[in-house]
Design a protein around this motif. Structure first.
Motif, PDB file in Angstrom:
ATOM      1  N   PHE A   1     -31.907  47.031  14.321  1.00  0.00           N
ATOM      2  CA  PHE A   1     -30.884  47.549  15.230  1.00  0.00           C
ATOM      3  C   PHE A   1     -29.715  48.139  14.457  1.00  0.00           C
ATOM      4  CE2 PHE A   1     -32.776  44.221  17.909  1.00  0.00           C
ATOM      5  CZ  PHE A   1     -33.041  44.961  19.046  1.00  0.00           C
ATOM      6  N   TYR A   2     -28.982  49.031  15.113  1.00  0.00           N
ATOM      7  CA  TYR A   2     -27.710  49.509  14.611  1.00  0.00           C
ATOM      8  C   TYR A   2     -26.691  49.313  15.717  1.00  0.00           C
ATOM      9  CZ  TYR A   2     -23.934  52.282  12.897  1.00  0.00           C
ATOM     10  OH  TYR A   2     -22.697  52.666  12.471  1.00  0.00           O
ATOM     11  N   PRO A   3     -25.592  48.670  15.491  1.00  0.00           N
ATOM     12  CA  PRO A   3     -25.147  48.010  14.271  1.00  0.00           C
ATOM     13  C   PRO A   3     -25.969  46.756  13.998  1.00  0.00           C
ATOM     14  CG  PRO A   3     -23.595  47.563  16.034  1.00  0.00           C
ATOM     15  CD  PRO A   3     -24.621  48.523  16.580  1.00  0.00           C
ATOM     16  N   SER A   4     -25.877  46.265  12.772  1.00  0.00           N
ATOM     17  CA  SER A   4     -26.641  45.070  12.394  1.00  0.00           C
ATOM     18  C   SER A   4     -26.232  43.896  13.282  1.00  0.00           C
ATOM     19  CB  SER A   4     -26.385  44.726  10.925  1.00  0.00           C
ATOM     20  OG  SER A   4     -25.048  44.314  10.752  1.00  0.00           O
ATOM     21  N   CYS A   5     -27.060  42.883  13.324  1.00  0.00           N
ATOM     22  CA  CYS A   5     -26.800  41.738  14.199  1.00  0.00           C
ATOM     23  C   CYS A   5     -25.500  41.024  13.845  1.00  0.00           C
ATOM     24  CB  CYS A   5     -27.973  40.764  14.156  1.00  0.00           C
ATOM     25  SG  CYS A   5     -29.460  41.432  14.941  1.00  0.00           S
ATOM     26  N   SER A   6     -25.182  40.915  12.558  1.00  0.00           N
ATOM     27  CA  SER A   6     -23.937  40.245  12.192  1.00  0.00           C
ATOM     28  C   SER A   6     -22.728  41.085  12.591  1.00  0.00           C
ATOM     29  CB  SER A   6     -23.912  39.928  10.701  1.00  0.00           C
ATOM     30  OG  SER A   6     -24.035  41.096   9.929  1.00  0.00           O
ATOM     31  N   CYS A   7     -22.826  42.381  12.455  1.00  0.00           N
ATOM     32  CA  CYS A   7     -21.755  43.279  12.883  1.00  0.00           C
ATOM     33  C   CYS A   7     -21.601  43.211  14.405  1.00  0.00           C
ATOM     34  CB  CYS A   7     -22.102  44.699  12.467  1.00  0.00           C
ATOM     35  SG  CYS A   7     -20.760  45.602  11.770  1.00  0.00           S
ATOM     36  N   TYR A   8     -22.712  43.198  15.099  1.00  0.00           N
ATOM     37  CA  TYR A   8     -22.732  43.087  16.555  1.00  0.00           C
ATOM     38  C   TYR A   8     -22.059  41.788  16.988  1.00  0.00           C
ATOM     39  CZ  TYR A   8     -24.679  43.064  21.312  1.00  0.00           C
ATOM     40  OH  TYR A   8     -24.831  43.037  22.669  1.00  0.00           O
ATOM     41  N   ALA A   9     -22.391  40.684  16.307  1.00  0.00           N
ATOM     42  CA  ALA A   9     -21.832  39.384  16.657  1.00  0.00           C
ATOM     43  C   ALA A   9     -20.316  39.380  16.499  1.00  0.00           C
ATOM     44  CB  ALA A   9     -22.464  38.295  15.799  1.00  0.00           C
ATOM     45  N   LEU A  10     -19.824  39.900  15.389  1.00  0.00           N
ATOM     46  CA  LEU A  10     -18.378  39.959  15.175  1.00  0.00           C
ATOM     47  C   LEU A  10     -17.691  40.769  16.264  1.00  0.00           C
ATOM     48  CD1 LEU A  10     -18.125  40.505  11.317  1.00  0.00           C
ATOM     49  CD2 LEU A  10     -17.485  38.460  12.585  1.00  0.00           C
ATOM     50  N   GLU A  11     -18.222  41.928  16.547  1.00  0.00           N
ATOM     51  CA  GLU A  11     -17.616  42.799  17.557  1.00  0.00           C
ATOM     52  C   GLU A  11     -17.688  42.180  18.951  1.00  0.00           C
ATOM     53  OE1 GLU A  11     -18.041  47.340  19.269  1.00  0.00           O
ATOM     54  OE2 GLU A  11     -19.003  46.818  17.373  1.00  0.00           O
ATOM     55  N   ALA A  12     -18.826  41.592  19.297  1.00  0.00           N
ATOM     56  CA  ALA A  12     -18.992  40.992  20.626  1.00  0.00           C
ATOM     57  C   ALA A  12     -18.017  39.840  20.827  1.00  0.00           C
ATOM     58  CB  ALA A  12     -20.426  40.506  20.803  1.00  0.00           C
TER      59      ALA A  12
ATOM     60  N   GLY B   1     -33.260  50.131  17.293  1.00  0.00           N
ATOM     61  CA  GLY B   1     -32.515  51.354  17.547  1.00  0.00           C
ATOM     62  C   GLY B   1     -31.039  51.068  17.761  1.00  0.00           C
ATOM     63  N   TYR B   2     -30.365  52.016  18.375  1.00  0.00           N
ATOM     64  CA  TYR B   2     -28.924  51.898  18.609  1.00  0.00           C
ATOM     65  C   TYR B   2     -28.691  50.947  19.777  1.00  0.00           C
ATOM     66  CZ  TYR B   2     -24.106  53.281  19.536  1.00  0.00           C
ATOM     67  OH  TYR B   2     -22.748  53.285  19.738  1.00  0.00           O
ATOM     68  N   ASP B   3     -27.914  49.896  19.537  1.00  0.00           N
ATOM     69  CA  ASP B   3     -27.644  48.881  20.561  1.00  0.00           C
ATOM     70  C   ASP B   3     -26.191  48.427  20.426  1.00  0.00           C
ATOM     71  OD1 ASP B   3     -27.986  46.974  22.560  1.00  0.00           O
ATOM     72  OD2 ASP B   3     -28.724  45.466  21.163  1.00  0.00           O
ATOM     73  N   PRO B   4     -25.249  49.175  21.016  1.00  0.00           N
ATOM     74  CA  PRO B   4     -23.840  48.817  20.866  1.00  0.00           C
ATOM     75  C   PRO B   4     -23.456  47.632  21.757  1.00  0.00           C
ATOM     76  CG  PRO B   4     -24.040  50.675  22.332  1.00  0.00           C
ATOM     77  CD  PRO B   4     -25.435  50.376  21.807  1.00  0.00           C
ATOM     78  N   VAL B   5     -22.337  47.017  21.436  1.00  0.00           N
ATOM     79  CA  VAL B   5     -21.779  45.953  22.270  1.00  0.00           C
ATOM     80  C   VAL B   5     -21.310  46.597  23.567  1.00  0.00           C
ATOM     81  CG1 VAL B   5     -19.911  44.265  22.460  1.00  0.00           C
ATOM     82  CG2 VAL B   5     -21.056  44.614  20.272  1.00  0.00           C
ATOM     83  N   PRO B   6     -21.664  46.019  24.729  1.00  0.00           N
ATOM     84  CA  PRO B   6     -21.198  46.613  25.987  1.00  0.00           C
ATOM     85  C   PRO B   6     -19.674  46.535  26.082  1.00  0.00           C
ATOM     86  CG  PRO B   6     -22.325  44.533  26.395  1.00  0.00           C
ATOM     87  CD  PRO B   6     -22.473  44.828  24.949  1.00  0.00           C
ATOM     88  N   PRO B   7     -19.066  47.502  26.753  1.00  0.00           N
ATOM     89  CA  PRO B   7     -17.604  47.467  26.870  1.00  0.00           C
ATOM     90  C   PRO B   7     -17.153  46.265  27.698  1.00  0.00           C
ATOM     91  CG  PRO B   7     -18.525  49.231  28.208  1.00  0.00           C
ATOM     92  CD  PRO B   7     -19.657  48.638  27.426  1.00  0.00           C
ATOM     93  N   ALA B   8     -15.967  45.784  27.399  1.00  0.00           N
ATOM     94  CA  ALA B   8     -15.401  44.660  28.149  1.00  0.00           C
ATOM     95  C   ALA B   8     -15.070  45.136  29.557  1.00  0.00           C
ATOM     96  CB  ALA B   8     -14.159  44.139  27.451  1.00  0.00           C
ATOM     97  N   LYS B   9     -15.354  44.296  30.519  1.00  0.00           N
ATOM     98  CA  LYS B   9     -15.034  44.634  31.908  1.00  0.00           C
ATOM     99  C   LYS B   9     -13.542  44.463  32.128  1.00  0.00           C
ATOM    100  CE  LYS B   9     -19.485  43.090  33.555  1.00  0.00           C
ATOM    101  NZ  LYS B   9     -20.224  42.133  34.354  1.00  0.00           N
ATOM    102  N   THR B  10     -12.961  45.377  32.880  1.00  0.00           N
ATOM    103  CA  THR B  10     -11.543  45.264  33.187  1.00  0.00           C
ATOM    104  C   THR B  10     -11.383  44.349  34.381  1.00  0.00           C
ATOM    105  OG1 THR B  10     -11.624  47.216  34.588  1.00  0.00           O
ATOM    106  CG2 THR B  10     -10.997  47.550  32.287  1.00  0.00           C
TER     107      THR B  10
END
Length: 81
Positions: free
Chosen positions: A26-37, A64-73
């Protein structure tokens, strides 16, 4: 508390991950994804998103490309506009 939760992930990224070959599908990597999430959604929801992402990391998933979903307002902030 947030820094305490992020510390093991950062340790993995800087101390363990460089010693291993790149296998992330995946992009971003799982550790990068975890930090951002966790930073964007908090410990509970960000942790859940991270666990779901790790559950998808297997040989039968194309990745593939799997970004963190945006935070809900919140509803109250959208009504103020």
């Amino acid at each position: 508390m947030l820094k305490l939760v992020l510390l093991p992930i950062q340790f993995y990224r800087y101390a363990i991950s460089p010693l291993m070959a790149s296998h992330c599908r995946f992009y971003p990597s799982c550790s990068c994804y975890a930090l951002e999430a966790i930073e964007h959604h908090g410990v509970m929801r960000g942790g859940w998103l991270t666990l779901r992402r790790l559950g998808r990391c297997h040989p039968w998933n194309p990745g593939g490309y799997d970004p963190v979903p945006p935070a809900k307002t919140s509803r109250s902030s959208s009504m103020a506009e």
